[in-house]
Design a protein around this motif. Structure first.
Motif, PDB file in Angstrom:
ATOM      1  N   LEU A  49       0.853  -1.185   0.000  1.00 40.63           N
ATOM      2  CA  LEU A  49       0.000   0.000   0.000  1.00 40.63           C
ATOM      3  C   LEU A  49       0.889   1.235   0.000  1.00 40.63           C
ATOM      4  CD1 LEU A  49      -2.696   1.601   0.518  1.00 40.63           C
ATOM      5  CD2 LEU A  49      -2.229   1.260   2.951  1.00 40.63           C
ATOM      6  N   LYS A  50       0.579   2.160  -0.894  1.00 40.37           N
ATOM      7  CA  LYS A  50       1.207   3.480  -0.861  1.00 40.37           C
ATOM      8  C   LYS A  50       0.084   4.468  -0.592  1.00 40.37           C
ATOM      9  CE  LYS A  50       4.986   2.244  -3.929  1.00 40.37           C
ATOM     10  NZ  LYS A  50       5.608   2.434  -5.239  1.00 40.37           N
ATOM     11  N   ALA A  51       0.264   5.279   0.445  1.00 40.02           N
ATOM     12  CA  ALA A  51      -0.799   6.198   0.853  1.00 40.02           C
ATOM     13  C   ALA A  51      -0.222   7.511   1.335  1.00 40.02           C
ATOM     14  CB  ALA A  51      -1.642   5.567   1.954  1.00 40.02           C
ATOM     15  N   ARG A  52      -1.017   8.558   1.165  1.00 44.60           N
ATOM     16  CA  ARG A  52      -0.656   9.892   1.655  1.00 44.60           C
ATOM     17  C   ARG A  52      -1.619  10.246   2.786  1.00 44.60           C
ATOM     18  NH1 ARG A  52       2.485  13.327  -0.161  1.00 44.60           N
ATOM     19  NH2 ARG A  52       2.530  12.494  -2.271  1.00 44.60           N
ATOM     20  N   LEU A  53      -1.040  10.702   3.904  1.00 43.90           N
ATOM     21  CA  LEU A  53      -1.810  11.109   5.068  1.00 43.90           C
ATOM     22  C   LEU A  53      -1.648  12.608   5.252  1.00 43.90           C
ATOM     23  CD1 LEU A  53      -0.594   8.231   7.401  1.00 43.90           C
ATOM     24  CD2 LEU A  53      -2.629   8.264   5.988  1.00 43.90           C
ATOM     25  N   ALA A  65       3.772  10.651   2.804  1.00 39.86           N
ATOM     26  CA  ALA A  65       3.361   9.425   2.136  1.00 39.86           C
ATOM     27  C   ALA A  65       4.237   8.276   2.610  1.00 39.86           C
ATOM     28  CB  ALA A  65       3.467   9.580   0.622  1.00 39.86           C
ATOM     29  N   THR A  66       3.596   7.107   2.769  1.00 38.96           N
ATOM     30  CA  THR A  66       4.327   5.914   3.172  1.00 38.96           C
ATOM     31  C   THR A  66       4.092   4.778   2.185  1.00 38.96           C
ATOM     32  OG1 THR A  66       2.543   5.057   4.568  1.00 38.96           O
ATOM     33  CG2 THR A  66       4.191   6.475   5.634  1.00 38.96           C
ATOM     34  N   HIS A  67       5.031   3.874   2.175  1.00 38.81           N
ATOM     35  CA  HIS A  67       4.932   2.630   1.413  1.00 38.81           C
ATOM     36  C   HIS A  67       4.881   1.524   2.453  1.00 38.81           C
ATOM     37  CE1 HIS A  67       7.017  -0.422  -1.487  1.00 38.81           C
ATOM     38  NE2 HIS A  67       5.740  -0.707  -1.287  1.00 38.81           N
ATOM     39  N   ASN A  68       3.745   0.835   2.522  1.00 39.65           N
ATOM     40  CA  ASN A  68       3.553  -0.206   3.522  1.00 39.65           C
ATOM     41  C   ASN A  68       3.656  -1.578   2.869  1.00 39.65           C
ATOM     42  OD1 ASN A  68       2.950   2.026   5.035  1.00 39.65           O
ATOM     43  ND2 ASN A  68       0.832   1.465   5.441  1.00 39.65           N
ATOM     44  N   ILE A  69       4.397  -2.451   3.500  1.00 34.44           N
ATOM     45  CA  ILE A  69       4.500  -3.846   3.077  1.00 34.44           C
ATOM     46  C   ILE A  69       3.715  -4.654   4.117  1.00 34.44           C
ATOM     47  CG2 ILE A  69       6.033  -5.779   2.563  1.00 34.44           C
ATOM     48  CD1 ILE A  69       6.928  -3.569   0.822  1.00 34.44           C
ATOM     49  N   ASN A  70       2.677  -5.328   3.654  1.00 36.04           N
ATOM     50  CA  ASN A  70       1.784  -6.050   4.553  1.00 36.04           C
ATOM     51  C   ASN A  70       2.050  -7.549   4.535  1.00 36.04           C
ATOM     52  OD1 ASN A  70       0.571  -3.591   4.994  1.00 36.04           O
ATOM     53  ND2 ASN A  70      -1.143  -3.979   3.638  1.00 36.04           N
ATOM     54  N   GLN A  71       1.964  -8.144   5.706  1.00 35.25           N
ATOM     55  CA  GLN A  71       1.974  -9.595   5.861  1.00 35.25           C
ATOM     56  C   GLN A  71       0.724  -9.951   6.652  1.00 35.25           C
ATOM     57  OE1 GLN A  71       5.691 -10.353   7.861  1.00 35.25           O
ATOM     58  NE2 GLN A  71       6.913  -9.915   6.042  1.00 35.25           N
ATOM     59  N   ASN A  79       7.383   2.532   5.478  1.00 38.69           N
ATOM     60  CA  ASN A  79       8.590   3.285   5.140  1.00 38.69           C
ATOM     61  C   ASN A  79       8.183   4.576   4.445  1.00 38.69           C
ATOM     62  OD1 ASN A  79      11.008   1.571   5.814  1.00 38.69           O
ATOM     63  ND2 ASN A  79       9.780   0.111   4.665  1.00 38.69           N
ATOM     64  N   LEU A  80       8.923   5.618   4.711  1.00 35.36           N
ATOM     65  CA  LEU A  80       8.639   6.933   4.148  1.00 35.36           C
ATOM     66  C   LEU A  80       8.844   6.946   2.636  1.00 35.36           C
ATOM     67  CD1 LEU A  80       8.070   9.971   4.773  1.00 35.36           C
ATOM     68  CD2 LEU A  80      10.550  10.263   4.851  1.00 35.36           C
ATOM     69  N   LEU A  81       7.862   7.507   1.928  1.00 33.58           N
ATOM     70  CA  LEU A  81       8.019   7.824   0.500  1.00 33.58           C
ATOM     71  C   LEU A  81       8.434   9.286   0.357  1.00 33.58           C
ATOM     72  CD1 LEU A  81       4.975   6.146  -1.303  1.00 33.58           C
ATOM     73  CD2 LEU A  81       7.396   5.607  -1.596  1.00 33.58           C
ATOM     74  N   GLU A  82       7.671  10.177   1.028  1.00 31.56           N
ATOM     75  CA  GLU A  82       7.999  11.604   0.992  1.00 31.56           C
ATOM     76  C   GLU A  82       7.284  12.324   2.121  1.00 31.56           C
ATOM     77  OE1 GLU A  82       6.425  12.245  -3.012  1.00 31.56           O
ATOM     78  OE2 GLU A  82       4.882  13.495  -2.105  1.00 31.56           O
ATOM     79  N   GLY A  83       7.830  13.443   2.491  1.00 31.29           N
ATOM     80  CA  GLY A  83       7.235  14.250   3.547  1.00 31.29           C
ATOM     81  C   GLY A  83       8.307  15.008   4.305  1.00 31.29           C
ATOM     82  N   PRO A  84       7.900  15.702   5.367  1.00 34.25           N
ATOM     83  CA  PRO A  84       8.827  16.575   6.102  1.00 34.25           C
ATOM     84  C   PRO A  84       9.708  15.817   7.098  1.00 34.25           C
ATOM     85  CG  PRO A  84       6.689  16.669   7.112  1.00 34.25           C
ATOM     86  CD  PRO A  84       6.554  15.754   5.909  1.00 34.25           C
ATOM     87  N   PHE A  85      10.168  14.648   6.699  1.00 37.78           N
ATOM     88  CA  PHE A  85      10.983  13.819   7.575  1.00 37.78           C
ATOM     89  C   PHE A  85      12.339  13.560   6.944  1.00 37.78           C
ATOM     90  CE2 PHE A  85       6.590  12.663   8.314  1.00 37.78           C
ATOM     91  CZ  PHE A  85       6.500  12.686   9.694  1.00 37.78           C
ATOM     92  N   LYS A  86      13.337  13.495   7.786  1.00 38.28           N
ATOM     93  CA  LYS A  86      14.641  13.008   7.347  1.00 38.28           C
ATOM     94  C   LYS A  86      14.541  11.492   7.200  1.00 38.28           C
ATOM     95  CE  LYS A  86      19.529  13.312   8.546  1.00 38.28           C
ATOM     96  NZ  LYS A  86      20.477  13.891   9.514  1.00 38.28           N
ATOM     97  N   SER A  87      13.780  10.868   8.131  1.00 35.93           N
ATOM     98  CA  SER A  87      13.520   9.432   8.061  1.00 35.93           C
ATOM     99  C   SER A  87      12.221   9.119   8.794  1.00 35.93           C
ATOM    100  CB  SER A  87      14.671   8.640   8.673  1.00 35.93           C
ATOM    101  OG  SER A  87      14.758   8.885  10.057  1.00 35.93           O
TER     102      SER A  87
END
Length: 143
Positions: A49-53, A65-71, A79-87
């Protein structure tokens, strides 16, 4: 700014499947997480899932935005895709215990730039209340 780590572990009276589904359904977040003005699914394929919050809290408006790997139904890795974060990366783990489950939430993030001084207190409040808000919504939905 140093990396912030949030860790929370809690037993809930709902199945791992139900809790996994609740956390994975980002489209519903604005209904019960008051700090999200809206959410947007960028893509959902197989177990990714890739989503923007969009955070809208106390006059702060920001998105990431995050990229989620689901099990399913045991784990969601973000994991971060983009946003105001260094990580930014984190994990939700749902361990079945009969009809109940143990939730473990861990989030590591580091904000960057001038904006971090404004966003940091808001994001800290949001993340500290996150697990409790999901539990309250699960109690409402699945009671």
């Amino acid at each position: 700014m140093a990396q912030t780590v949030i860790k929370k572990s809690v037993l809930v009276l709902h199945s791992a499947e139900k809790m996994f589904q609740l956390v994975d359904t980002v489209e519903d977040y604005p209904q019960f997480l008051p700090w999200y003005g809206k959410t947007e699914v960028i893509s959902r394929e197989n177990n990714e899932l890739k989503a923007r919050l969009y955070i809208d809290y106390m006059g702060i408006n920001q998105s990431f935005a995050t990229h989620n790997i689901n099990q399913p139904p045991h784990q969601i890795r973000m994991n971060l895709l983009e946003g105001p974060f260094k990580s930014l990366h984190g994990t939700w783990t749902f361990t079945p215990l009969g009809d109940d489950c143990q939730i473990q939430f861990e989030l590591h993030y580091e904000l960057m730039g001038l904006l971090s001084r404004i966003i940091s207190p808001v994001f800290s409040v949001v993340t500290s209340k996150l697990v409790d808000a999901f539990i309250q919504e699960a109690n409402r939905r699945y009671a």
